[in-house]
Enzyme design. Structure first.
Site, PDB file in Angstrom:
ATOM      1  N   ASP A  16      87.149 -27.919  32.733  1.00 52.15           N
ATOM      2  CA  ASP A  16      87.009 -27.208  33.998  1.00 52.15           C
ATOM      3  C   ASP A  16      87.659 -27.965  35.148  1.00 52.15           C
ATOM      4  O   ASP A  16      88.430 -27.390  35.917  1.00 52.15           O
ATOM      5  CB  ASP A  16      85.528 -26.938  34.314  1.00 52.15           C
ATOM      6  N   ARG A  97      74.699 -36.785  41.697  1.00 55.28           N
ATOM      7  CA  ARG A  97      75.472 -35.856  42.514  1.00 55.28           C
ATOM      8  C   ARG A  97      75.630 -36.266  43.978  1.00 55.28           C
ATOM      9  O   ARG A  97      76.738 -36.184  44.523  1.00 55.28           O
ATOM     10  CB  ARG A  97      74.905 -34.428  42.382  1.00 55.28           C
ATOM     11  N   ASP A 126      74.263 -28.155  39.910  1.00 49.60           N
ATOM     12  CA  ASP A 126      75.183 -29.163  40.446  1.00 49.60           C
ATOM     13  C   ASP A 126      75.989 -28.651  41.639  1.00 49.60           C
ATOM     14  O   ASP A 126      76.243 -29.379  42.588  1.00 49.60           O
ATOM     15  CB  ASP A 126      76.093 -29.680  39.335  1.00 49.60           C
ATOM     16  N   SER A 177      77.452 -28.104  26.233  1.00 45.45           N
ATOM     17  CA  SER A 177      77.857 -28.573  27.549  1.00 45.45           C
ATOM     18  C   SER A 177      77.068 -29.842  27.829  1.00 45.45           C
ATOM     19  O   SER A 177      75.836 -29.840  27.817  1.00 45.45           O
ATOM     20  CB  SER A 177      77.553 -27.500  28.601  1.00 45.45           C
TER      21      SER A 177
HETATM   22  N1  ARG Z   1      69.782 -29.142  34.221  1.00 51.31           N
HETATM   23  C1  ARG Z   1      70.146 -30.488  34.529  1.00 51.31           C
HETATM   24  C2  ARG Z   1      70.139 -30.709  36.011  1.00 51.31           C
HETATM   25  O1  ARG Z   1      70.231 -29.766  36.740  1.00 51.31           O
HETATM   26  C3  ARG Z   1      71.433 -30.871  33.862  1.00 51.31           C
HETATM   27  C4  ARG Z   1      72.685 -30.346  34.504  1.00 51.31           C
HETATM   28  C5  ARG Z   1      73.861 -30.678  33.658  1.00 51.31           C
HETATM   29  N2  ARG Z   1      75.073 -30.577  34.396  1.00 51.31           N
HETATM   30  C6  ARG Z   1      76.247 -30.346  33.834  1.00 51.31           C
HETATM   31  N3  ARG Z   1      77.282 -30.276  34.636  1.00 51.31           N
HETATM   32  N4  ARG Z   1      76.383 -30.187  32.550  1.00 51.31           N
HETATM   33  O2  ARG Z   1      70.039 -31.807  36.462  1.00 51.31           O
END
Ligand code: ARG
Length: 401
Positions: A16, A97, A126, A177
């Site tokens: 991505d 993040r 995210d 993922s």
């Molecule tokens: N659900 C988790 C969170 O919001 C994991 C997010 C995973 N992010 C990703 N870009 N694969 O913290």
């Protein structure tokens, strides 16, 4: 829509974010894409990732070594706050993040970019965390999120990338993922989307299965100083090495796997697999030491505020006045959290089996003992209980039924 000329893109090396580079240039008319990859201890080699961004058409490709600030400013506060979203998820992804966002803003200022960009999709947490953190730090900086708008499936994104020389991922068949950093891994999608399907062993990389973990239990001791873990088994370690060692020990014994249904900011439930061995171990140990060293009412208030702290971090509200105020409370309590916790690691479990604090223990042997050294005034209990129970007694006496 008025697009940008020079953009700093949060770059991971994945499909991505790689596709974002030609997409920004060819579809959105961006002149220059500057890729920024963050080293958060994910163990990937950053140099190939840096070169990959250039191959994809970035005009500059930068790598930021963020591992120390990640641990000092994000992981340690989370341990001090015993941060567990919905009581379970230690926020291993969420904590990274705001730091990536802050770095993007800094790089944008350095290179004179008029926008920053990320490759998050439109249904995750995210995107919320990036957009809100950037808005809090640089309210006038534009944030572009091509992957939220391009409406390509993963296959289409891969095809689009191939037209611009971006190689299809080697693991084209991997349905998962995955997000990872020093604090842990999160695994979603593929067969995991059925919440009734158990996670296959292949999704785990930091933790052993219970079957493969040692038959023999291992006892370890973790020392804390002002709420921060500082030593394991008497060996002082800097925070980064300490978390690595905690990952190794807990992971070897199969501790730190989570399989949960989680409530996302955007309103949906999702099935999440995590492995966060070190972070979870350190939070458990830290909670244990607090139970010995914090006053009962401080502890109760802190447990409630911890939940709020975790919510704020999960929901992308790191750079907010409430978060700052909660940090003030957390920090004020932590000067008392000094001492040692003894843990037994065995077959997927981390059992707290001892705790001590030579300077801050509130456990008083002459109050607690059932032996002959008992200094607790038993007779005082009678009057206390009479007053304590008085409302109940009066209410019962006044009842007419
Ligand atoms: N659900 C988790 C969170 O919001 C994991 C997010 C995973 N992010 C990703 N870009 N694969 O913290």
């Amino acid at each position: 829509m008025g697009r940008a000329k020079k953009v700093v893109l949060a770059y991971s090396g994945g499909v991505d974010t790689s596709v974002c580079i030609p997409y920004l240039k060819h579809e959105w008319g961006v002149d220059e894409v500057i890729a920024f990859a963050a080293d958060l201890g994910q163990g990937d080699e950053l140099e190939p990732i840096r070169l990959k961004a250039l191959d994809a058409g970035a005009s500059q490709s930068l790598v930021g070594d963020l591992i120390e600030p990640f641990v000092e400013e994000f992981a340690l506060p989370a341990i001090r706050a015993n941060a567990l979203y919905e009581g379970r998820y230690p926020l291993s992804t969420a904590l990274a993040r705001p730091l990536i966002a802050r770095s993007l803003v800094e790089v944008a200022r350095e290179v004179g970019a008029d926008a920053v960009a990320h490759g998050c999709t439109g249904k995750g947490n995210d995107q919320v965390r990036f957009d809100v953190a950037i808005a809090s730090l640089a309210p006038h900086l534009k944030v572009l999120s091509p992957a939220r708008e391009w409406r390509m499936s993963r296959e289409e994104a891969i095809d689009y990338g191939e037209r611009f020389g971006i190689p299809a991922p080697v693991s084209k068949k991997s349905p998962y993922s995955i997000d990872l950093n020093l604090l842990g891994r999160s695994i979603e999608a593929g067969p995991l989307e059925d919440p009734m399907v158990a996670p296959p062993e292949e999704v785990f990389a930091m933790t052993a299965s219970v079957d493969a973990s040692p038959a023999q239990a291992q006892e370890i001791e973790i020392a804390f100083d002002a709420g921060n873990p500082v030593a394991i088994d008497g060996v002082r370690l800097d925070p980064v090495d300490l978390i690595k060692e905690a990952n190794r020990l807990a992971g070897e014994h199969g501790f730190g796997r989570l399989d949960i249904i989680e409530n996302r900011v955007v309103g949906i439930k999702s099935r999440e697999i995590y492995e966060t061995p070190g972070l979870l171990l350190l939070i458990r140990a830290h909670q244990e030491l607090e139970s010995l060293t914090l006053a009962a009412d401080v502890l109760r208030s802190k447990r409630q505020l911890e939940m709020q702290w975790a919510d704020l971090v999960y929901q992308g509200l790191w750079f907010t006045p409430l978060k700052d105020a909660l940090d003030g409370f957390m920090d004020r309590t932590q000067s008392h959290v000094n001492g040692l916790v003894r843990i037994r690691l065995h077959k997927g479990n981390a059992t707290m089996i001892g705790r001590s604090s030579s300077t801050n223990s509130l456990y008083l042997p002459d109050m607690a003992t059932y032996g002959s050294k008992d200094n607790f005034d038993h007779s005082a209990a009678e009057g206390f209980i009479y007053i304590w129970g008085l409302p109940s007694r009066l209410w019962a006496a006044a009842r007419r039924d």
